[in-house]
Design an enzyme around this catalytic site. Structure first.
Site: not given
Length: 439
Positions: A170, A262
């Site tokens: 998600d 990320y």
């Protein structure tokens, strides 16, 4: 309309009540006849499950509910397995984060050596769930969002190639929610995106509204100044706000695309380490706040026999799981980002790599959409990271110290083979209960 039976594997997770609330809110499109919880930690699960029993009794008394630690009871007669397990729980996450930091390396749940350590614990746990499903409900689908999703997806590709398992994450959903706010839209569902990469490691190449208007220029202009922090910043925790803000520096490396947050761990590991507290990491934040809040709320609900006695929040991110289950159950052909074998979707990339790309989802599973050739920068970064993930899975299969040392050395977060070896030896000592013995 058919009603479905679901087992939530990882019933003792603090995310489970939010998922139950989200399932209840979506009964109009994904109706349920039964919810079951399964966990190998019965005592932890009982607290969460008894609170959820109160919730269900109040909001949906017609949905059958049960929980336990017996795989046969949990996995028999189900249509979907929603899996979110954490092997070793938060104390092991804490070590995943703190051991690399002791060596001056990024300590993070799914990235770098910490992610590799977590992957070595998760592979066996997820494979066990796949096997339970295939034994007791062979026609069911597993919707797996257990981390680290990339390593788990590679392991299931290698070791359970015919399993009806879909690996999802998600994180892009969360970022798209920020993008929608930046673009002035009420929801990420008002956008259509093109995205490619690996799990926690990707780039958006096109974002448009449903009328086909290009939203990229406006979003890029905002990201260049503020990262993904929206104009009206919400109440995100400090560590998340820092991650969203750092996206402006990640974006600067390739301004033609918009990055997954990320990527900061791989492209700016020195910054991450400098801004980390080796004594107090994200795992500590979660244990001090989320863990305590959810368990105290659940205990209050059980004690009072009334859901109003404790504050539990609906997990909006988890609506992605309902989207996926609905697409399979009712053959909606919804467009979703999933982790799937490449098989030519990106022609100039490893056909066996597990890539995260848009797919059309129906009753026979995902149909990946063609991405086309990708630029050399992304190709090189993704190639390195896929090699890390494949080496981890090979190390788990072969019980190979050498291959795990190679995997950690190859991670872009790690500066040298000697540092990789020192971290590996510390991780082996910490994971004796959970990893296969390495030779």
């Amino acid at each position: 309309m058919k009603k479905f039976s679901v087992v939530i594997a990882g019933g003792g997770s603090t995310f489970t009540p939010g998922i139950v609330l989200m399932l209840l809110e979506n009964q109009h499109r994904f109706p349920l006849r039964e919810i079951k919880f399964y966990d190998n930690d019965g005592a932890r699960q009982e607290v969460i499950a008894e609170a959820c029993r109160v919730l269900l009794r109040e909001q949906a008394p017609d949905i059958a509910f049960s929980y336990g630690t017996d795989p046969k009871a949990a996995f028999s007669g189900v249509d979907f397995v929603m899996a979110h397990i954490r092997v070793g729980k938060y104390p092991m996450r804490e070590l995943d984060e703190k051991i690399p930091l002791r060596h001056g390396v990024v300590g993070q749940e799914t990235c770098g050596p910490g992610g590799i350590a977590y992957g070595m614990r998760s592979i066996g746990g997820v494979l066990a769930l796949v096997d339970y499903m295939e034994q007791y409900s062979p026609d069911a689908w597993m919707l797996n969002y257990s981390n680290p999703a990339a390593i788990v997806a590679e392991a299931t590709r290698r070791l359970r190639p015919h399993a009806r398992i879909l690996n999802i994450c998600d994180m892009p959903i969360g970022i798209e929610g920020q993008m929608a706010q930046i673009a002035g839209l009420p929801s990420r569902k008002e956008m259509r995106v093109r995205y490619y990469g690996l799990n926690h490691f990707g780039w958006w190449t096109r974002i448009e509204d449903l009328a086909g208007n290009d939203l990229m220029p406006a979003i890029k202009a905002h990201v260049a100044k503020h990262g993904y922090v929206p104009k009206q910043a919400g109440h995100a925790e400090a560590s998340w706000n820092d991650t969203f803000a750092k996206a402006k520096d990640v974006w600067a490396l390739d301004p033609d695309t918009l990055p997954n947050t990320y990527l900061k761990y791989y492209l700016y590991p020195d910054y991450v380490v400098a801004h980390s507290n080796p004594e107090h990491t994200r795992a500590n934040e979660v244990m001090e706040h989320r863990e305590k809040h959810v368990f105290s709320a659940c205990r209050a609900i059980v004690a009072a026999g009334n859901a109003a006695a404790g504050e539990l929040e609906i997990d909006e991110h988890a609506s992605y799981i309902v989207d996926l289950a609905t697409a399979i159950a009712f053959n909606t052909q919804e467009r979703m980002l999933l982790i799937v074998p490449n098989r030519g979707a990106i022609p100039n990339f490893d056909p066996e790599a597990m890539v995260e790309i848009p797919c059309l989802v129906g009753s026979s599973g995902p149909e990946p959409l063609q991405v086309g050739n990708i630029p050399l920068f992304q190709q090189g970064m993704m190639g390195q990271q896929v090699a890390v993930e494949k080496l981890v899975v090979e190390a788990w299969i072969e019980r190979s110290y050498q291959k795990l040392w190679q995997a950690i050395t190859l991670s872009k977060t790690v500066p040298s083979a000697s540092v990789a070896k020192a971290i590996l030896d510390d991780l082996i000592a910490a994971n004796k209960e959970y990893w296969p013995p390495l030779q």
